[in-house]
Design a protein around this motif. Structure first.
Motif, PDB file in Angstrom:
ATOM      1  N   ARG A 143      45.218  44.252  12.798  1.00  0.00           N
ATOM      2  CA  ARG A 143      46.236  43.213  12.974  1.00  0.00           C
ATOM      3  C   ARG A 143      45.582  41.891  13.383  1.00  0.00           C
ATOM      4  O   ARG A 143      45.973  40.814  12.931  1.00  0.00           O
ATOM      5  CB  ARG A 143      47.264  43.656  14.020  1.00  0.00           C
ATOM      6  CG  ARG A 143      48.449  42.703  14.166  1.00  0.00           C
ATOM      7  CD  ARG A 143      49.507  43.297  15.081  1.00  0.00           C
ATOM      8  NE  ARG A 143      49.080  43.329  16.461  1.00  0.00           N
ATOM      9  CZ  ARG A 143      49.235  42.301  17.310  1.00  0.00           C
ATOM     10  NH1 ARG A 143      49.776  41.167  16.919  1.00  0.00           N
ATOM     11  NH2 ARG A 143      48.851  42.427  18.573  1.00  0.00           N
ATOM     12  N   ALA A 193      46.105  41.758   9.097  1.00  0.00           N
ATOM     13  CA  ALA A 193      46.876  42.807   8.415  1.00  0.00           C
ATOM     14  C   ALA A 193      48.291  42.869   8.985  1.00  0.00           C
ATOM     15  O   ALA A 193      48.488  42.763  10.206  1.00  0.00           O
ATOM     16  CB  ALA A 193      46.190  44.158   8.572  1.00  0.00           C
ATOM     17  N   GLY A 194      49.282  43.043   8.105  1.00  0.00           N
ATOM     18  CA  GLY A 194      50.658  43.190   8.540  1.00  0.00           C
ATOM     19  C   GLY A 194      50.948  44.608   8.984  1.00  0.00           C
ATOM     20  O   GLY A 194      50.129  45.512   8.801  1.00  0.00           O
ATOM     21  N   PRO A 195      52.145  44.831   9.583  1.00  0.00           N
ATOM     22  CA  PRO A 195      52.481  46.165  10.110  1.00  0.00           C
ATOM     23  C   PRO A 195      52.377  47.284   9.076  1.00  0.00           C
ATOM     24  O   PRO A 195      51.852  48.368   9.384  1.00  0.00           O
ATOM     25  CB  PRO A 195      53.922  45.990  10.594  1.00  0.00           C
ATOM     26  CG  PRO A 195      54.051  44.529  10.874  1.00  0.00           C
ATOM     27  CD  PRO A 195      53.185  43.841   9.869  1.00  0.00           C
ATOM     28  N   GLU A 230      50.497  47.412   6.362  1.00  0.00           N
ATOM     29  CA  GLU A 230      49.083  47.645   6.027  1.00  0.00           C
ATOM     30  C   GLU A 230      48.375  48.397   7.147  1.00  0.00           C
ATOM     31  O   GLU A 230      47.561  49.287   6.895  1.00  0.00           O
ATOM     32  CB  GLU A 230      48.386  46.318   5.741  1.00  0.00           C
ATOM     33  CG  GLU A 230      46.952  46.484   5.270  1.00  0.00           C
ATOM     34  CD  GLU A 230      46.250  45.153   4.996  1.00  0.00           C
ATOM     35  OE1 GLU A 230      45.063  45.203   4.604  1.00  0.00           O
ATOM     36  OE2 GLU A 230      46.876  44.092   5.176  1.00  0.00           O
TER      37      GLU A 230
END
Length: 245
Positions: A183, A187-189, A191
């Motif tokens: 994160r 990176a998003g949740p 991913e």
């Protein structure tokens, strides 16, 4: 060497296809906080163990990807020569390209295969196995590759072993921090969750630091010394036991 020693490393290499090979080094720098530091310290530990400025032959098992072990060590020790072994053709192609860019191809013999494929009786002054062991399923496969390396090292020769240890699910705080690392890098949740699911299913690390020491002992090495740690990752140096078969 027996056929059993060959089979598992080749099978494990199948997941490192061309698509994964292309992203390997970038992804590794995120997954392993301290990626460059680990490789730099690995080179320093080998130089300290062998004596700086001396000629040496280094066996690099699992050399595919960015050939970071070789690039880093070669810059520190210009008299070292390397044998790079990897069963994944796409990963090895990346390593060869990097070595050619740095003019290190003349100092490196490249073998597409496993350590067991090397000629019997060929010996090395030191070896490295970085980022490989946790990709091999089961202790038998882990002991096999370590034993194959031990049989090709001179008595007392050092080995750098680095990789993940601990069962990922057994260390929920470390696993959560690993997700936060992704994160932190953007990176998003969704991913982050996908990567967490992938690591839980896609590798089989030794379950503890003691398990690492046991595998080394059973494969012909003296007790290891840890010199680097980052979440699940550890790096150790161990010498081939003088009496190992």
């Amino acid at each position: 060497m027996t056929a059993a020693h060959d089979a598992v490393p080749h099978d494990a290499a199948q997941k490192f296809d061309a698509s994964r090979a292309g992203e390997y080094e970038q992804q590794s720098r995120i997954a392993l906080a301290g990626y460059d530091a680990c490789h730099e310290l690995s080179a320093c530990m080998l130089a300290a163990a062998l004596g700086s400025g001396r000629a040496a032959r280094i066996l690099v098992a699992g050399a595919g990807g960015g050939a970071r072990e070789i690039v880093t060590a070669a810059a520190l020790e210009p008299r070292w020569r390397f044998t790079a072994v990897d069963p994944s053709e796409p990963m090895l192609a990346l390593a060869v390209a990097r070595l050619e860019e740095r003019g290190l191809d003349e100092r490196t013999e490249v073998v597409c295969g496993t350590v067991a494929d090397l000629p019997e009786g060929e010996t090395f002054d030191a070896g490295t196995l970085i980022g490989v062991l946790h990709h091999l399923p089961g202790d038998e496969a882990k002991r096999a590759i370590l034993s194959d390396i031990a049989q090709r090292l001179r008595p007392g020769a050092p080995l750098i072993l680095a990789g993940n240890h601990h069962s990922y699910a057994s260390q929920p705080l470390l696993l959560a921090a690993w997700g936060e690392r992704w994160r932190q890098q953007g990176a998003g949740p969704a991913e982050v969750e996908a990567k967490r699911a992938r690591i839980l299913q896609g590798a089989d690390p030794p379950h503890s630091e003691q398990a690492v020491a046991d595998l080394l002992r059973e494969s012909g090495f003296a007790p290891p010394l840890r010199f680097f740690s980052s979440l699940f990752w550890g790096a150790w140096i161990a010498r081939r036991a003088p009496g190992a078969a």
